[in-house]
Design an enzyme around this catalytic site. Structure first.
Site, mmCIF file in Angstrom:
data_model
loop_
_atom_site.group_PDB
_atom_site.id
_atom_site.type_symbol
_atom_site.label_atom_id
_atom_site.label_comp_id
_atom_site.label_asym_id
_atom_site.label_seq_id
_atom_site.Cartn_x
_atom_site.Cartn_y
_atom_site.Cartn_z
ATOM 1 N N ALA A 36 1.920 17.720 -19.727
ATOM 2 C CA ALA A 36 2.391 16.771 -20.749
ATOM 3 C C ALA A 36 2.329 15.314 -20.270
ATOM 4 C CB ALA A 36 3.803 17.140 -21.169
ATOM 5 N N PHE A 94 9.979 23.296 -17.718
ATOM 6 C CA PHE A 94 10.617 22.688 -18.884
ATOM 7 C C PHE A 94 11.253 23.776 -19.754
ATOM 8 C CE2 PHE A 94 10.548 20.849 -23.207
ATOM 9 C CZ PHE A 94 11.465 19.851 -22.959
ATOM 10 N N ASP A 95 12.195 23.373 -20.613
ATOM 11 C CA ASP A 95 12.974 24.400 -21.339
ATOM 12 C C ASP A 95 12.146 25.258 -22.300
ATOM 13 O OD1 ASP A 95 12.820 22.160 -22.990
ATOM 14 O OD2 ASP A 95 14.692 22.597 -24.010
ATOM 15 N N LYS A 100 2.941 13.478 -25.646
ATOM 16 C CA LYS A 100 3.433 12.599 -24.583
ATOM 17 C C LYS A 100 2.305 11.663 -24.129
ATOM 18 C CE LYS A 100 6.644 16.011 -24.447
ATOM 19 N NZ LYS A 100 6.571 17.222 -25.280
ATOM 20 N N HIS A 147 20.341 24.188 -27.206
ATOM 21 C CA HIS A 147 20.720 22.768 -27.273
ATOM 22 C C HIS A 147 20.188 22.079 -28.524
ATOM 23 C CE1 HIS A 147 17.054 20.485 -25.571
ATOM 24 N NE2 HIS A 147 16.657 21.713 -25.799
ATOM 25 N N TYR A 188 -13.041 23.320 -42.101
ATOM 26 C CA TYR A 188 -12.246 24.413 -41.510
ATOM 27 C C TYR A 188 -12.817 24.817 -40.151
ATOM 28 C CZ TYR A 188 -9.448 28.632 -41.126
ATOM 29 O OH TYR A 188 -8.558 29.578 -40.691
ATOM 30 N N ASP A 234 1.371 22.402 -16.378
ATOM 31 C CA ASP A 234 1.974 21.935 -17.625
ATOM 32 C C ASP A 234 1.791 20.421 -17.570
ATOM 33 O OD1 ASP A 234 3.636 20.861 -19.506
ATOM 34 O OD2 ASP A 234 5.346 22.164 -19.075
HETATM 35 N N1 PM9 Z 1 9.196 17.967 -24.095
HETATM 36 C C1 PM9 Z 1 10.861 16.334 -24.310
HETATM 37 O O1 PM9 Z 1 11.607 15.658 -25.024
HETATM 38 C C2 PM9 Z 1 10.135 17.568 -26.360
HETATM 39 C C3 PM9 Z 1 11.013 18.679 -26.729
HETATM 40 S S1 PM9 Z 1 12.683 18.557 -26.321
HETATM 41 C C4 PM9 Z 1 13.307 17.270 -27.259
HETATM 42 O O2 PM9 Z 1 10.803 16.164 -23.077
HETATM 43 C C5 PM9 Z 1 6.952 19.668 -20.979
HETATM 44 C C6 PM9 Z 1 6.975 19.175 -19.570
HETATM 45 C C7 PM9 Z 1 7.640 19.022 -21.966
HETATM 46 C C8 PM9 Z 1 7.615 19.518 -23.302
HETATM 47 C C9 PM9 Z 1 8.329 18.917 -24.335
HETATM 48 C C10 PM9 Z 1 6.829 20.676 -23.555
HETATM 49 C C11 PM9 Z 1 6.720 21.242 -24.934
HETATM 50 C C12 PM9 Z 1 6.174 21.287 -22.531
HETATM 51 N N2 PM9 Z 1 6.254 20.776 -21.260
HETATM 52 O O3 PM9 Z 1 7.393 19.599 -27.512
HETATM 53 O O4 PM9 Z 1 6.129 21.688 -27.838
HETATM 54 O O5 PM9 Z 1 8.331 17.931 -21.655
HETATM 55 O O6 PM9 Z 1 4.918 19.556 -27.729
HETATM 56 O O7 PM9 Z 1 5.913 20.448 -25.704
HETATM 57 C C13 PM9 Z 1 10.011 17.330 -24.898
HETATM 58 P P1 PM9 Z 1 6.110 20.319 -27.298
#
Ligand code: PM9
Length: 458
Positions: A217, A124-125, A258, A450, A72, A215
């Site tokens: 990713a 990002f969304d 990613k 969406h 843990y 950010d």
């Molecule tokens: N991105 C993508 O498909 C997964 C969710 S939508 C189907 O592009 C950025 C630049 C991203 C992102 C996720 C996140 C959130 C933050 N920043 O999905 O929560 O492209 O791990 O990350 C998706 P998580």
């Protein structure tokens, strides 16, 4: 003869995927409310919905899974990951989270309050969702070239420094908790931000006393583009470039799903201890104790290994070249796409593809449904559905571009699959003038609609 390009891996395990008939797909997509997120995965032949958590882990990552320490508190897996993050990004402090949006939630709980402005390059969304959920505002300062898919600009993720400076000049620093730069910029097409631009943003931030967060990713893909496109970086290694990029930030959020090539995970990286301490409280509240933060020990091990593999040049070259391959096939068919091709996906310009569909009828979603019907290929809409309603007026927001994103999972599909996708879309392109009606909304969530929206043909 020059040797042709070939993948830098071989395949050790396979998963069967099933083709379907058009009549089956018609039934399934109707039952799914014309929302491709609602389809069962076995109803999809080639799944290009996302590159998030859909990559194939390596033999080394799988063996790391077996070595996971599930204690843990204070697990060796936590320290393995901490060392890898320090080594790759340079950040001293880190908090694990279960995925990227969780990292946003924890960090923003510390830094963002109602009425704040968060300028950046097309957030990002989920990021925008977390900002707007706190009644703050995401201000898009991306360069205008990003919104013209025909312009060949090497860094369509760049921030327009004049737009950014205007926001910084006209608002008190107390209202701007951070500048947030997305690497690569997903929303504008997986497009890179140049090192020069990152430096410009840093110096503006220093001038106005504002923090910079990344950010991150797709930070490694961004570094690949810097290496291959930007003057002065050809002879640097990806890891040297990554180090230089992160040296320009105060902290980072990461969706490890990613560029770290794992199926689940995220983290926050920080330079300053005080923010780390404050964020730790929210991490424990929302995610889990600070040495696991919603991740299993085995997953932290695989992530540590993935950070190293994801920052190898040969891997990145294979990855980006496959995306480019699909993009070039589409260009051969005359299909309009965001140029140049981005790092993780090909973004089809649905507005220029389906000129007969009114924008109120969700053009990119209409194209996504048509592609699915044609070949069982699942892409994702990056258009008015994703843009959500304006949080104040509640009116539909119509973004500058209606895009269909064909997102390529890492190390999963072959170029034969890419050919299949290209021909499926070319068939839709051939009959595009007959597609004149789109979709209308039946059900939608108040934010980030969406994912769960339901539609029907207009
Ligand atoms: N991105 C993508 O498909 C997964 C969710 S939508 C189907 O592009 C950025 C630049 C991203 C992102 C996720 C996140 C959130 C933050 N920043 O999905 O929560 O492209 O791990 O990350 C998706 P998580």
């Amino acid at each position: 003869m020059q040797l042709p390009f070939a993948e830098s891996y071989k395949i050790k395990m396979v998963e069967t995927i099933r083709k379907s008939r058009r009549e089956e797909r018609e039934k399934w997509i109707s039952a799914a409310g014309y929302n491709l997120f609602n389809l069962k995965s076995e109803q999809v032949f080639i799944d290009l919905l996302t590159d998030s958590g859909t990559g194939a882990m390596s033999d080394r990552q799988w063996s790391e899974m077996m070595l996971g320490d599930e204690s843990y508190a204070g697990a060796s897996s936590f320290y393995k990951l901490k060392n890898a993050i320090k080594d790759i990004t340079g950040f001293e402090y880190f908090l694990p989270t279960h995925q990227g949006r969780a990292a946003e939630n924890v960090l923003f709980s510390v830094l963002i309050k109602e009425g704040d402005l968060i300028p950046g390059n097309a957030h990002f969304d989920t990021t925008k969702g977390h900002i707007e959920y706190r009644k703050a505002f995401a201000v898009d300062c991306t360069i205008d070239e990003a919104y013209d898919t025909t312009i060949e600009h090497p860094y369509k993720g760049n921030v327009d420094v004049e737009k950014l400076e205007k926001v910084l000049r006209e608002n008190p620093p107390s209202r701007i908790p951070m500048i947030l730069i997305t690497l690569t910029c997903n929303t504008s097409g997986g497009q890179p931000v140049s090192m020069e631009n990152l430096k410009q943003v840093r110096s503006l931030a220093d001038k106005y006393g504002i923090r910079v967060f990344f950010d991150s990713a797709r930070f490694a893909e961004n570094a690949y583009f810097i290496k291959t496109r930007e003057e002065g970086y050809r002879n640097k290694t990806i890891r040297e470039i990554v180090h230089e990029m992160f040296s320009l930030a105060d902290g980072m959020t990461m969706s490890s799903k990613k560029d770290a090539i794992v199926n689940m995970g995220g983290f926050i990286g920080l330079r300053d201890e005080e923010t780390f301490r404050k964020a730790s409280v929210f991490n424990i509240l929302f995610e889990g104790y600070i040495t696991y933060g919603g991740m299993a020990g085995r997953d932290m091990n695989a992530l540590a290994q993935g950070l190293y593999e994801g920052t190898e040049y040969d891997y990145l070259e294979t990855r980006v070249k496959q995306v480019e391959y699909l993009g070039n096939r589409l260009i051969e068919f005359g299909i309009p796409i965001q140029r140049p091709v981005g790092g993780h996906a090909v973004f089809v310009d649905a507005g220029r593809f389906l000129t007969g569909v009114p924008r109120e009828e969700f053009v990119a979603q209409t194209l996504a449904v048509q592609l699915y019907l044609e070949g069982g290929v699942r892409g994702v809409e990056i258009g008015a559905l994703l843009a959500d309603r304006d949080p104040v007026t509640r009116r539909n927001r119509f973004p500058k571009l209606e895009l269909l994103r064909l997102t390529i999972p890492r190390r999963v599909y072959t170029n034969n699959h890419m050919d299949y996708v290209a021909v499926s879309l070319a068939n839709v392109f051939e009959r595009r003038t007959h597609i004149t009606r789109g979709m209308r909304l039946i059900k939608e969530a108040p934010i980030m609609r969406h994912f769960t929206v339901e539609l029907m043909p207009a």
